[in-house]
Design a protein around this motif. Sequence first.
Motif, PDB file in Angstrom:
ATOM      1  N   LEU A 159       0.810  -1.215   0.000  1.00 14.41           N
ATOM      2  CA  LEU A 159       0.000   0.000   0.000  1.00 14.41           C
ATOM      3  C   LEU A 159       0.846   1.269   0.000  1.00 14.41           C
ATOM      4  O   LEU A 159       0.388   2.314  -0.458  1.00 14.41           O
ATOM      5  N   ASN A 160       2.063   1.184   0.488  1.00 11.80           N
ATOM      6  CA  ASN A 160       2.909   2.367   0.579  1.00 11.80           C
ATOM      7  C   ASN A 160       3.892   2.511  -0.573  1.00 11.80           C
ATOM      8  O   ASN A 160       4.788   3.346  -0.514  1.00 11.80           O
ATOM      9  N   LEU A 161       3.731   1.712  -1.608  1.00  7.01           N
ATOM     10  CA  LEU A 161       4.592   1.866  -2.776  1.00  7.01           C
ATOM     11  C   LEU A 161       4.301   3.196  -3.457  1.00  7.01           C
ATOM     12  O   LEU A 161       3.156   3.661  -3.463  1.00  7.01           O
ATOM     13  N   PRO A 162       5.318   3.829  -4.044  1.00  8.46           N
ATOM     14  CA  PRO A 162       5.068   5.085  -4.744  1.00  8.46           C
ATOM     15  C   PRO A 162       4.178   4.834  -5.965  1.00  8.46           C
ATOM     16  O   PRO A 162       4.175   3.729  -6.519  1.00  8.46           O
ATOM     17  N   PRO A 163       3.423   5.841  -6.393  1.00  2.00           N
ATOM     18  CA  PRO A 163       2.514   5.657  -7.524  1.00  2.00           C
ATOM     19  C   PRO A 163       3.242   5.405  -8.839  1.00  2.00           C
ATOM     20  O   PRO A 163       2.654   4.907  -9.786  1.00  2.00           O
ATOM     21  N   ASP A 164       4.499   5.749  -8.878  1.00  2.00           N
ATOM     22  CA  ASP A 164       5.306   5.558 -10.089  1.00  2.00           C
ATOM     23  C   ASP A 164       6.590   4.848  -9.672  1.00  2.00           C
ATOM     24  O   ASP A 164       7.318   5.349  -8.812  1.00  2.00           O
ATOM     25  N   ARG A 168      10.836   5.687  -6.782  1.00  2.00           N
ATOM     26  CA  ARG A 168      11.669   5.002  -5.793  1.00  2.00           C
ATOM     27  C   ARG A 168      13.135   5.097  -6.179  1.00  2.00           C
ATOM     28  O   ARG A 168      13.993   5.354  -5.364  1.00  2.00           O
TER      29      ARG A 168
END
Length: 174
Positions: A159-164, A168
Amino acid sequence: MSIQDKDDERELEEEQPGPHDLESALFSKTLKDAAAIAPIVVDPATMLAEVVRLMRDNRRGCVLVASAGHLVGIFTERDVLMKIVGSPIDFGRTPVSDYMTPDPDTLPADSGVGYALNKMVVEGYRHIPLVDDQGWPTAVVSMRDLIEYVSGFYQQEVLNLPPDPRLRRSLSCL
């Protein structure tokens, strides 16, 4: 580390299961506990128009085909794409039995999640029917169901992965 810090860390571990919990679940949880959903079951004579409508209306990737009390086939989105698209077929007059995959591999509902995942990856399946002792379909497990189940063990991380994904990399370069 204070007692409060240890308690907070233990609570965090309990709220966010990780690899150890996943490994245990893969071998101890069964499909009926983890990811199986009730199947849509049709007769072999059901017309493709009805089958595709059922799949669309119920947002399912497959239907199971049963006759005389046991599973005889599976019809999937892949069958639509690989066998039907581009062919001059009258969906209202063509039975699903003409395009289903006959005698699909099945599993009992008490099969382990890890076993099912392995079978799906090795065999290239996206759906596996679950059947009872008499061969009647009781559920379907999809690759999507298993991915969602496994990702639940890494909920915070996912859930906390960056949108792109490039964010990262660029952030780690700073």
